[in-house]
Design a protein around this motif. Sequence first.
Motif, PDB file in Angstrom:
ATOM      1  N   GLY A   1     -11.497  36.065  -5.512  1.00 48.13           N
ATOM      2  CA  GLY A   1     -10.419  35.100  -5.329  1.00 48.13           C
ATOM      3  C   GLY A   1     -10.946  33.701  -5.074  1.00 48.13           C
ATOM      4  O   GLY A   1     -10.440  32.715  -5.628  1.00 48.13           O
ATOM      5  N   LEU A   2     -11.985  33.591  -4.239  1.00 49.81           N
ATOM      6  CA  LEU A   2     -12.571  32.286  -3.953  1.00 49.81           C
ATOM      7  C   LEU A   2     -13.184  31.671  -5.209  1.00 49.81           C
ATOM      8  O   LEU A   2     -13.094  30.452  -5.435  1.00 49.81           O
ATOM      9  N   ALA A   3     -13.822  32.507  -6.024  1.00 50.66           N
ATOM     10  CA  ALA A   3     -14.396  32.015  -7.279  1.00 50.66           C
ATOM     11  C   ALA A   3     -13.303  31.480  -8.199  1.00 50.66           C
ATOM     12  O   ALA A   3     -13.460  30.431  -8.832  1.00 50.66           O
ATOM     13  N   ALA A   4     -12.189  32.198  -8.267  1.00 50.63           N
ATOM     14  CA  ALA A   4     -11.065  31.744  -9.098  1.00 50.63           C
ATOM     15  C   ALA A   4     -10.497  30.436  -8.571  1.00 50.63           C
ATOM     16  O   ALA A   4     -10.167  29.529  -9.352  1.00 50.63           O
ATOM     17  N   ALA A   5     -10.375  30.321  -7.244  1.00 51.58           N
ATOM     18  CA  ALA A   5      -9.871  29.081  -6.656  1.00 51.58           C
ATOM     19  C   ALA A   5     -10.806  27.919  -6.967  1.00 51.58           C
ATOM     20  O   ALA A   5     -10.362  26.805  -7.286  1.00 51.58           O
ATOM     21  N   GLY A   6     -12.129  28.170  -6.889  1.00 55.37           N
ATOM     22  CA  GLY A   6     -13.094  27.129  -7.227  1.00 55.37           C
ATOM     23  C   GLY A   6     -12.950  26.672  -8.663  1.00 55.37           C
ATOM     24  O   GLY A   6     -12.978  25.468  -8.972  1.00 55.37           O
ATOM     25  N   THR A   7     -12.760  27.627  -9.567  1.00 54.44           N
ATOM     26  CA  THR A   7     -12.566  27.281 -10.970  1.00 54.44           C
ATOM     27  C   THR A   7     -11.260  26.518 -11.162  1.00 54.44           C
ATOM     28  O   THR A   7     -11.156  25.633 -12.018  1.00 54.44           O
ATOM     29  N   GLY A   8     -10.258  26.847 -10.351  1.00 52.51           N
ATOM     30  CA  GLY A   8      -9.006  26.100 -10.394  1.00 52.51           C
ATOM     31  C   GLY A   8      -9.211  24.634 -10.065  1.00 52.51           C
ATOM     32  O   GLY A   8      -8.615  23.746 -10.696  1.00 52.51           O
ATOM     33  N   PHE A   9     -10.078  24.356  -9.086  1.00 52.72           N
ATOM     34  CA  PHE A   9     -10.390  22.961  -8.759  1.00 52.72           C
ATOM     35  C   PHE A   9     -11.148  22.285  -9.905  1.00 52.72           C
ATOM     36  O   PHE A   9     -10.952  21.102 -10.189  1.00 52.72           O
ATOM     37  N   VAL A  10     -12.029  23.034 -10.547  1.00 55.40           N
ATOM     38  CA  VAL A  10     -12.777  22.481 -11.681  1.00 55.40           C
ATOM     39  C   VAL A  10     -11.818  22.069 -12.797  1.00 55.40           C
ATOM     40  O   VAL A  10     -11.952  21.000 -13.403  1.00 55.40           O
ATOM     41  N   LEU A  11     -10.827  22.922 -13.066  1.00 56.30           N
ATOM     42  CA  LEU A  11      -9.892  22.683 -14.170  1.00 56.30           C
ATOM     43  C   LEU A  11      -8.704  21.831 -13.756  1.00 56.30           C
ATOM     44  O   LEU A  11      -7.939  21.379 -14.616  1.00 56.30           O
TER      45      LEU A  11
END
Length: 478
Positions: A236-246
């Motif tokens: 989940g944290l990895a997905a959230a990080g990618t959300g910030f990237v995008l």
Amino acid sequence: MVELLGDTGLSLVYLVAAILFIQGLRDMTHPRTAVRGNLTSAAGMFVAVAATVIAFEILDPAILLAGLVVGGAIGTVLAVKVQMTEMPQLVGFFNGMGGGASALVAGAEVVQLGSANGGAIPAEVGVAAAASGIIGAVTFTGSLVAAGKLHGLVTGSAIRYTGEHVVKAALLAIAVASGLYMIVQPDVLAGVLQGSAVPSFWLLLVAASVLGVTLVISIGGADMPVVIALLNAYSGLAAAGTGFVLGNSALIIAGTLVGAAGMILTVIMCESMNRSLTNVLFGGFGEAGTSDDEVDEIYEGNITETSPTEVEMLLDTASRVVIVPGYGMAVAQAQHAVAELSELLAENDVDVEFGIHPVAGRMPGHMNVLLAEADVPYDRMTELEEVNPTFAQTDVVFVIGANDVVNPLANTDDSSPIAGMPVLNVAEAGTVVVNKRSLSPGFSGIPNPLFAEDNCLMLFGDGQEMAQEVVGEYKESH
């Protein structure tokens, strides 16, 4: 972004998806509403994915549709084919896929931005991408190892070696240093794109991937449920990080929810085992076995065997019965026979309940789902805190496939690996019937003195066969 949605429309759609995610998680907190929660969360994900596909020109629509069809087909096959006993490793596999996807998407965005801007990327994007890459890669490889341990493809023993913590620290340092270099010196990408340098982000991924393997391979199979819960939070944290990237709010919200839920689940499981997360990650639970002499001292001459006929006679005179399911019941696929037995007892005015320990299966709620699958009413499923005070007033406890969760050493031996772990105090009942294939220890690797108690009877054999024989005997006598 197409005019069909626009910025405001897309934000509103993402808000709807977020509401569906939150409601879905809320519904999944209880077995009675868990199915609805899964469907609600799936609907939220469908809305988010559909809006993203419509609003952004990511790939050719035909390619996207093909990917959705293939992925949906794989998910459907897994949902139908995978047994309930294999759900924990399937969850672990899904965690790994989520972490890996997040890391690769973040990497693709870094390369795209670097290519468009001569190698330069915004610092905030670099920070988010580095975090997503490290966490996602660790989640990917760590989850595959954890799933392999649960499925028997990888040894369940903790693999330890001299200097292992130094190796892990070095891998983490390489991953973090690569991420920092990417953030502080983003022009490294200019050289990468010209083919004259090694991309720091990909070095980060390699180091983090190896780190994921080394972290999980050194943990025993008994702790894999806790590890999978933790890796669920990581995904989940990895997905959230990618959300910030995008800059994708739906991905940030979904990832944060998964991360928070996974961490809460991890804490619950650690509390249920009376162990800290540090102890789980570094303690080697279940490594220290018990010598044959110690086992003989506890069991030899003290074990009383019984038969399905004798068990039926005990149940025939009981007014209150508590059934305690364990992972052995799941492996034997005995839940339907056990459910039928409970229904027969209830029809004959016997007060019957199921005493369920939080970690009786390989994940919290595992036993509840198995029993619900066999149509056991939810009001008969009683948690540890509620059922423990009632054992003294219970005539018969039928333990099927459970071991560590009913081991009294947790309460009496401070040196035991399970010391302080909340257990079901079944020994307080009038008679305890334990169904196991043998006297082999549970995940903790220690014997269970309960089996040698005067009020304990051992029913050796396959869980499903024994339960069916007890049901047959009960039907004949009534």
